[in-house]
Design an enzyme around this catalytic site. Structure first.
Site, PDB file in Angstrom:
ATOM      1  CE1 TYR A  67       8.163  50.809  79.710  1.00 22.81           C
ATOM      2  CE2 TYR A  67       8.453  53.019  78.822  1.00 22.81           C
ATOM      3  CZ  TYR A  67       7.718  51.841  78.912  1.00 22.81           C
ATOM      4  OH  TYR A  67       6.559  51.721  78.200  1.00 22.81           O
TER       5      TYR A  67
ATOM      6  NE  ARG B  88       3.968  41.751  73.165  1.00 25.26           N
ATOM      7  CZ  ARG B  88       3.519  42.988  73.027  1.00 25.26           C
ATOM      8  NH1 ARG B  88       2.714  43.307  72.057  1.00 25.26           N
ATOM      9  NH2 ARG B  88       3.853  43.937  73.900  1.00 25.26           N
TER      10      ARG B  88
ATOM     11  CE  LYS C 270       4.910  49.417  80.265  1.00 22.41           C
ATOM     12  NZ  LYS C 270       4.295  50.349  79.324  1.00 22.41           N
TER      13      LYS C 270
ATOM     14  CD  GLU D   6       3.192  46.783  79.910  1.00 23.06           C
ATOM     15  OE1 GLU D   6       3.856  47.021  78.883  1.00 23.06           O
ATOM     16  OE2 GLU D   6       2.272  47.513  80.329  1.00 23.06           O
ATOM     17  CG  ASP D   7       5.062  43.510  77.436  1.00 26.41           C
ATOM     18  OD1 ASP D   7       4.425  44.281  76.712  1.00 26.41           O
ATOM     19  OD2 ASP D   7       6.257  43.696  77.729  1.00 26.41           O
TER      20      ASP D   7
ATOM     21  CG  ASP E 113       0.697  50.740  78.643  1.00 22.18           C
ATOM     22  OD1 ASP E 113       0.094  51.817  78.449  1.00 22.18           O
ATOM     23  OD2 ASP E 113       1.918  50.618  78.459  1.00 22.18           O
ATOM     24  CG  ASP E 114       1.247  45.644  75.903  1.00 21.64           C
ATOM     25  OD1 ASP E 114       2.329  46.253  75.819  1.00 21.64           O
ATOM     26  OD2 ASP E 114       1.028  44.767  76.758  1.00 21.64           O
TER      27      ASP E 114
ATOM     28  CG  ASN F 240       9.573  50.166  72.530  1.00 21.20           C
ATOM     29  OD1 ASN F 240      10.421  50.957  72.171  1.00 21.20           O
ATOM     30  ND2 ASN F 240       8.387  50.553  72.977  1.00 21.20           N
TER      31      ASN F 240
END
Length: 628
Positions: free
Chosen positions: A148, A201, A219, A290-291, A313-314, A469
């Site tokens: 991760y 992203r 993830k 995600e992203d 999640d973001d 991150n």
């Protein structure tokens, strides 16, 4: 239970120690608590293949650990060395290989070294999933940063060169009209968890196109390791709608579509078709987005969240982890929880993560003030949001709609000596915030000037949260924060850092505000409750549980997040809290033998037992061959 009293559960829940509760849970389990279902992973497994086909299947392969009776039953005799090894012996051999790498790495734990570790772990993942997850769970603190963040960012950047064996599914713009049939190409009849990205992203690294599937794989590794989701029932997905990364568009070795990204209605149509396809085949699956770039993250969340079991999640996971940290900061300052709505918070970054945190914190403040319109408006005034163009005020033209509710009123900023577009250091100097929170993806943004300005904070114990991150994007390092602002700060980062030696036997604790403390529990709790959706209340319950997890002694020492070594325990607690909230909101429909009516009868201890019994453990199952 009245609406107001339910909203005020937060304060009481966070102010009491959980140690006695855990003691009671342990005592209850020892006394023979009800068993609700066969422990996940202990059921015999029916397989429809034998011989080399079994050895080449990572879901069922045990390697040298196949017993002699299984070797006879599955036509494996003679295909393996004769010595039957225990799982412990297998892991010992694997770890020896990793240790040899460690000794030969002259530069220490550099990125290339971590990438080499990822390669070795990935090869194990390719041939033996059970052993891979056993190694990961037993060494989670060491290997979570490999599978991760931060190493997964480097993996995604280099994924076209690292790709050896397919894992997951790829849906592309070229597959429009075919996704409903494509989804049946996946071999598992049951999928519990999907993590999907469009690669637009990835972390703070930008548009990585099809290479972003590495983040979905990472993830889901944590879903298995932390939440005990069965690895045979997870599916990483990449939706390739092109890329706007010019380097990838020109790279002859790039594995994705070499065309610019779809946009507008065409883009939405692709995502719509994907969602309809996966929920048609697996109606009870949970999809974690995600992203996705901020432009689409909020729009897609609002488009699907009331129809499908999904969350982003973001936006929501980051918000929950940050909220838990903010509540922990109040506790660490020795203040009553009701003081949370009084905290002054400067947020650097107005992307999907930053706005998600702002919305969650504002709602919590409003709840604690009575959940009225006046309370909601009052909570807004506790935030100062700074993006790449400086402080966001109502004087700015073309404000992003998601950020508009947090734009400061011009008369407010004038009273504070601030103006539209004021730089971060100036905002910190004038506001004197309790918390400086970074979600900017801009490494080093908390410069010496900014941190010097924070020394004027009105808080006795200011909190610094550089949450971006991967590591190179962190707004500051812990050494910078402690050395400039002082020993008494509360520090939490998105990526892992080592604690800081402050001298005289004192330690500056570097908490990791990592989404992995929440999203596995949110997914597991949603799965086991059978909830129709992932509600705001369920997300709030998860954040409250994380905030309450640390003892008073720990938070007063500046420790506001648990160690990653405790990840399975905190995930079980979070999942139980999510289930309780789903029952409270009448969303729970049950799971397997536990229907909604039975679920409603369980007390808190029994819910935890139910969660624990349904967490998969990496133990080799008994394999039984059955001809198709």
């Amino acid at each position: 239970m009245g609406n107001f009293s339910r909203q005020m559960r937060l304060t009481s829940a966070l102010m009491k120690s959980l140690r006695s509760r855990w003691g009671a849970v342990a005592a209850g389990n020892a006394g023979g608590a009800r068993s609700f279902t066969t422990t996940e992973g202990h059921r015999p497994t029916i397989v429809h293949k034998r011989s080399l086909d079994i050895l080449h299947d990572p879901w069922f392969n045990k390697g040298t650990a196949f017993s002699m009776t299984e070797r006879d039953r599955l036509d494996l005799r003679g295909l393996l060395p004769p010595n039957v090894m225990s799982p412990e012996q297998q892991i010992e051999r694997f770890m020896a290989d990793l240790k040899r790498l460690e000794l030969s790495a002259r530069d220490g734990p550099s990125d290339p070294y971590n990438l080499a570790k990822w390669r070795i772990l990935n090869r194990l993942h390719d041939r033996n999933e059970t052993m891979y997850y056993k190694v990961l769970i037993d060494n989670i603190e060491e290997y979570a940063p490999i599978v991760y963040t931060p190493t997964v960012g480097l993996v995604c950047q280099k994924y076209s060169g690292l790709f050896r064996r397919p894992r997951g599914m790829y849906f592309s713009a070229e597959d429009r009209g075919e996704m409903m049939s494509m989804v049946y190409n996946w071999p598992a009849d049951q999928v519990d968890m999907i993590v999907v990205t469009d690669g637009s992203r990835i972390l703070g690294l930008g548009d990585l196109g099809v290479q972003g599937i590495g983040i979905a794989i990472g993830k889901l590794d944590l879903y298995v390791a932390a939440a005990g989701i069965n690895p045979q029932r997870v599916l990483p997905v990449m939706i390739d709608v092109g890329t706007n990364n010019e380097e990838l568009l020109k790279d002859p070795l790039y594995l994705g579509l070499q065309e610019h990204r779809l946009d507008g209605d065409e883009y939405v149509a692709v995502i719509d078709e994907f969602m309809e396809a996966v929920f048609t085949r697996w109606p009870h699956v949970i999809v974690q987005f995600e992203d996705f770039q901020s432009k689409w993250a909020f729009k897609l969340l609002q488009r699907y969240r009331n129809e499908y079991r999904m969350f982003n999640d973001d936006v929501q996971g980051t918000a929950g982890v940050a909220l838990a940290g903010l509540l922990g900061a109040v506790r660490a300052q020795g203040r009553p929880m009701i003081d949370f709505p009084k905290m002054k918070i400067v947020v650097a970054g107005a992307g999907s993560a930053g706005i998600g945190v702002l919305n969650a914190a504002r709602k919590t403040m409003a709840r604690m003030l009575g959940d009225t319109e006046v309370a909601f408006e009052s909570a807004r005034s506790q935030f100062w949001v700074v993006d790449a163009n400086g402080l966001i005020t109502e004087a700015r033209e073309n404000i992003d709609p998601e950020a508009r509710p947090f734009a400061r009123k011009v008369r407010e900023t004038e009273r504070q000596g601030l103006a539209e577009g004021a730089k971060l250091a100036e905002v910190v100097r004038q506001v004197k915030p309790d918390v400086l929170l970074g979600l900017s993806a801009c490494g080093g943004l908390f410069s010496k000037e900014v941190l010097e300005a924070l020394k004027g904070s009105t808080s006795t114990r200011p909190a610094i949260f550089p949450m971006s991150n991967p590591t190179k994007n962190a707004e500051c390092t812990p050494e910078e924060a402690f050395s400039i602002v002082g020993d008494n700060i509360i520090f939490a980062s998105g990526s892992p850092f080592n604690n800081v030696d402050l001298g005289n036997g004192h330690v500056g604790h570097c908490n990791q505000a990592n989404n992995m403390f929440l999203f596995p529990g949110i997914g597991l709790g949603t799965l086991l409750s059978g909830s129709k959706i992932v509600s705001d209340g369920m997300l709030q319950a998860a954040a409250e549980c994380l905030a309450a997890y640390m003892t008073e002694e720990e938070v007063l020492h500046g420790i506001i997040y648990p160690s990653i070594s405790r990840i399975r325990d905190i995930t079980k607690e979070v999942a139980a809290a999510v289930i309780e909230e789903a029952i409270e909101e009448d969303l729970a429909e049950g799971y397997r033998e536990m229907d909604a009516r039975e679920l409603q009868k369980l007390n808190k201890d029994e819910i935890r037992t139910f969660v624990g019994n349904n967490m998969w453990n990496p133990e080799y199952p008994t394999l039984v061959y059955k001809k198709d």
